[in-house]
Design a protein around this motif. Sequence first.
Motif, PDB file in Angstrom:
ATOM      1  N   ALA A  86       0.749  -1.121   0.146  1.00 13.37           N
ATOM      2  CA  ALA A  86      -0.112   0.065   0.230  1.00 13.37           C
ATOM      3  C   ALA A  86       0.974   1.176   0.066  1.00 13.37           C
ATOM      4  N   TRP A  87       1.940   1.153   0.942  1.00 15.91           N
ATOM      5  CA  TRP A  87       2.856   2.291   0.965  1.00 15.91           C
ATOM      6  C   TRP A  87       3.381   2.633  -0.429  1.00 15.91           C
ATOM      7  N   ARG A 144       2.458   2.144  -3.469  1.00 19.13           N
ATOM      8  CA  ARG A 144       1.496   2.422  -4.399  1.00 19.13           C
ATOM      9  C   ARG A 144       1.374   4.145  -4.330  1.00 19.13           C
ATOM     10  N   LEU A 145       1.203   4.544  -2.922  1.00 21.10           N
ATOM     11  CA  LEU A 145       1.380   5.935  -2.523  1.00 21.10           C
ATOM     12  C   LEU A 145       2.480   6.660  -3.081  1.00 21.10           C
ATOM     13  N   ALA A 170       2.764   7.126  -6.856  1.00 24.80           N
ATOM     14  CA  ALA A 170       1.800   8.052  -7.194  1.00 24.80           C
ATOM     15  C   ALA A 170       2.250   9.676  -7.002  1.00 24.80           C
ATOM     16  N   THR A 171       2.888   9.716  -5.763  1.00 21.48           N
ATOM     17  CA  THR A 171       3.110  11.050  -5.352  1.00 21.48           C
ATOM     18  C   THR A 171       4.561  11.585  -6.028  1.00 21.48           C
TER      19      THR A 171
END
Lengths: 158, 158
Positions: free
Chosen positions: B110-111, B113-114, B117-118
Amino acid sequence: MRLTQTAEYALRAMAYMANLPEGAAIRARDLAVPTAIPPHYLSKLMRHLVVAGLIHSQKGHGGGFALARPLDQITLEAVLAAANVSLVLGDCAFGWHQCNATKPCPLHNAWTRLQTATTHWARHTTLADLRGADLSVFEDRMGISLTGEVRKADASTP
Amino acid sequence: MRLTQTAEYALRAMAYMANLPEGAAIRARDLAVPTAIPPHYLSKLMRHLVVAGLIHSQKGHGGGFALARPLDQITLEAVLAAANVSLVLGDCAFGWHQCNATKPCPLHNAWTRLQTATTHWARHTTLADLRGADLSVFEDRMGISLTGEVRKADASTP
DNA sequence: CTTTCAATGGACGCAATTGTCCATTAACAT
DNA sequence: ATGTTAATGGACAATTGCGTCCATTGAAAG
């Protein structure tokens, strides 16, 4: 938008609890060790998660914390909100009152793109997505034994 | 990862400068007003942007700040880096030393993925993408007149 | 009922971020 | 040369976030 230390702690704590046996309860200090969160600070944080309705708390002997809902019904967005962390900085990065697509501030479009990405991530990632790593991983990393300290909330203690 | 107040200020300042006429210079205090950044605090911030090579500074009469490169060669990633803001929190949200795809911490996927994106956002968004809103928008919002205070760096002052 | 256990809540100390003030330095104009 | 202008740099104050300590409350066990 601001991913603070507290936000990270909240995610850690919930991620760990997501990997406990179904319905299991855990004490704050037992949770503090493997997640490397300052114990007393974690206690405060847990309270926030309780009032947000994400976890239950039980006082006294045999007490602890347990998830209040199924894993797939707890989004990271909810966890962050409980920790007083908003991924939304405000309507506008420039602090304008009315900043929309027709009359945008210079940062409006770029800001919206980031905002959309992060919000989508937080809203569509649930605790169910944080499963898979079994607790032995924690033991390997932290050099501790957890099995004896994880107890069922409704288990009959011998 | 932490989008601090300072980071927001840095983005505001650069976004505003991106909308100045080509090669125009602006004084710190003239920049502070429309961006609503504390003047003295902005001065410090501008220095960081200078040493990072994103803008030029000129002392004395007729001085000010001007962009050092073409708009499309200044990424938001560079701006944030100049403001001592890293979008990367660390290798692992749990603080583990070795956290990879084969033996991930609960938050790893999950980490990531973020993070992806950023980082992509900051790296592929340049000041050129922050253009379009002409300065009259600022005047409308802030209730000030800027035209008299924006000057060309190499303009001959009458 | 008493003891033990664990969450709760308030108060406090520490550190980093944010924000302000003032003297100094460099560049230009007269 | 002199004065004005604006960035620079250091020191300092205020605010916020982070972390700790301790007394209290509620619940289960004996």
